[in-house]
Scaffold this active site. Structure first.
Site, short mmCIF file in Angstrom:
data_model
loop_
_atom_site.label_atom_id
_atom_site.label_comp_id
_atom_site.label_asym_id
_atom_site.label_seq_id
_atom_site.Cartn_x
_atom_site.Cartn_y
_atom_site.Cartn_z
N ASN A 107 -1.95 0.25 7.12
CA ASN A 107 -1.41 -1.03 7.64
C ASN A 107 -0.54 -1.77 6.62
O ASN A 107 -0.46 -2.99 6.62
CB ASN A 107 -2.55 -1.90 8.19
CG ASN A 107 -3.61 -2.19 7.14
OD1 ASN A 107 -3.46 -1.79 5.98
ND2 ASN A 107 -4.65 -2.89 7.52
N TYR A 161 -12.88 -3.12 -2.52
CA TYR A 161 -13.31 -2.94 -1.13
C TYR A 161 -14.84 -2.90 -1.01
O TYR A 161 -15.37 -2.29 -0.08
CB TYR A 161 -12.70 -1.67 -0.55
CG TYR A 161 -11.23 -1.81 -0.17
CD1 TYR A 161 -10.76 -2.93 0.53
CD2 TYR A 161 -10.30 -0.82 -0.51
CE1 TYR A 161 -9.42 -3.06 0.88
CE2 TYR A 161 -8.97 -0.95 -0.16
CZ TYR A 161 -8.53 -2.07 0.53
OH TYR A 161 -7.19 -2.21 0.89
N LYS A 170 0.83 -1.21 0.00
CA LYS A 170 0.00 0.00 0.00
C LYS A 170 0.87 1.26 0.00
O LYS A 170 2.08 1.20 0.29
CB LYS A 170 -0.89 -0.02 1.24
CG LYS A 170 -1.89 -1.18 1.29
CD LYS A 170 -2.75 -1.08 2.55
CE LYS A 170 -3.84 -2.14 2.56
NZ LYS A 170 -4.78 -1.94 3.69
N HIS A 217 -2.02 -5.21 1.75
CA HIS A 217 -3.27 -5.96 1.57
C HIS A 217 -2.87 -7.37 1.17
O HIS A 217 -1.92 -7.57 0.41
CB HIS A 217 -4.13 -5.36 0.45
CG HIS A 217 -5.20 -6.32 0.00
ND1 HIS A 217 -6.39 -6.45 0.68
CD2 HIS A 217 -5.23 -7.25 -1.00
CE1 HIS A 217 -7.12 -7.40 0.09
NE2 HIS A 217 -6.44 -7.90 -0.93
N GLU A 242 -9.25 -11.74 -6.95
CA GLU A 242 -8.43 -10.53 -6.86
C GLU A 242 -7.27 -10.56 -7.86
O GLU A 242 -6.91 -9.53 -8.43
CB GLU A 242 -7.90 -10.38 -5.43
CG GLU A 242 -9.02 -10.06 -4.44
CD GLU A 242 -8.55 -9.86 -3.01
OE1 GLU A 242 -7.36 -10.11 -2.72
OE2 GLU A 242 -9.39 -9.44 -2.19
P1 ADP Z 1 -7.81 -6.75 5.85
O1 ADP Z 1 -7.03 -5.76 5.01
O2 ADP Z 1 -7.03 -7.17 7.08
O3 ADP Z 1 -8.30 -7.95 5.05
P2 ADP Z 1 -10.52 -5.57 5.81
O4 ADP Z 1 -10.82 -6.28 4.53
O5 ADP Z 1 -11.52 -5.66 6.93
O6 ADP Z 1 -9.10 -6.02 6.44
O7 ADP Z 1 -10.32 -4.02 5.52
C1 ADP Z 1 -9.67 -3.58 4.36
C2 ADP Z 1 -8.82 -2.37 4.69
O8 ADP Z 1 -9.67 -1.30 5.13
C3 ADP Z 1 -7.83 -2.58 5.85
O9 ADP Z 1 -6.64 -3.23 5.46
C4 ADP Z 1 -7.61 -1.16 6.29
O10 ADP Z 1 -6.69 -0.46 5.45
C5 ADP Z 1 -8.99 -0.55 6.15
N1 ADP Z 1 -9.75 -0.63 7.41
C6 ADP Z 1 -10.33 -1.74 7.94
N2 ADP Z 1 -10.93 -1.45 9.12
C7 ADP Z 1 -10.72 -0.12 9.33
C8 ADP Z 1 -11.08 0.81 10.36
N3 ADP Z 1 -11.79 0.42 11.42
N4 ADP Z 1 -10.68 2.08 10.23
C9 ADP Z 1 -9.98 2.50 9.15
N5 ADP Z 1 -9.61 1.69 8.14
C10 ADP Z 1 -9.96 0.40 8.22
#
Ligand code: ADP
Length: 153
Positions: free
Chosen positions: A112, A49, A9, A115, A126
């Site tokens: 974070n 997303y 990212k 992905h 994907e």
């Molecule tokens: P992951 O990336 O661990 O599979 P998700 O699919 O739930 O998690 O979420 C996609 C992305 O959306 C996350 O990697 C993060 O960048 C963002 N995200 C998820 N939850 C939150 C939150 N509570 N606040 C802000 N951003 C979030």
């Protein structure tokens, strides 16, 4: 062998962690089957997303993914999706275990670093979303016999 999608990212690109993160997947023993730098669009992120479309942070997450180009990667290995998910740690960097990518490099639930596909099924969808067939390479990994037992390959 299973193939799975990883996106480095903008938080990874901007903080100059590209090499560090790639190194973790390489050292684990995964095979890099495809990689490219791409500027993502709102349209493709809305699709990617879509499971978050009713969450208050949906647009903010999409915007943060467009701050700069990202690195798209296809990694391959036995149970690659599960292996990669365990290497990256849980979504929120503050809660991710030390030793994982998010646990070591992130203090955020949004910023974070990576992905990664969350199931074998979503990995297939994907990879099709982000890669053309001719961008995925099936070259032989010469270290296979050192990485796996015969019945694991
Ligand atoms: P992951 O990336 O661990 O599979 P998700 O699919 O739930 O998690 O979420 C996609 C992305 O959306 C996350 O990697 C993060 O960048 C963002 N995200 C998820 N939850 C939150 C939150 N509570 N606040 C802000 N951003 C979030």
């Amino acid at each position: 062998m299973e193939k799975t999608l990883v996106i480095l990212k903008p938080s990874c690109v901007q903080r100059a962690l590209i090499g560090e993160v790639i190194s973790r997947f390489e050292k684990k023993g995964l095979r890099l089957a495809g990689m490219k730098m791409v500027q993502l669009t709102d349209a493709i992120l809305s699709e990617h997303y879509s499971h978050l479309k009713d969450r208050p942070f949906f647009q903010r997450v999409k915007d943060s993914m467009q701050v700069c180009p990202v690195i798209l990667q296809c990694w391959e290995g036995r149970n690659a999706t599960k292996v990669v998910r365990s290497l990256i740690g849980v979504t929120n960097g503050r809660e991710a275990a030390p030793g994982t990518i998010r646990g070591d490099f992130s203090v955020s639930s949004q910023e974070n670093i990576v992905h990664a596909s969350d199931s074998s099924e979503s990995a297939k969808t994907e990879l099709k979303r982000f890669f053309n067939d001719n961008e995925i390479f099936d070259y032989k990994q010469s270290t296979l016999a050192n990485l796996y037992a015969g019945d694991e390959i």
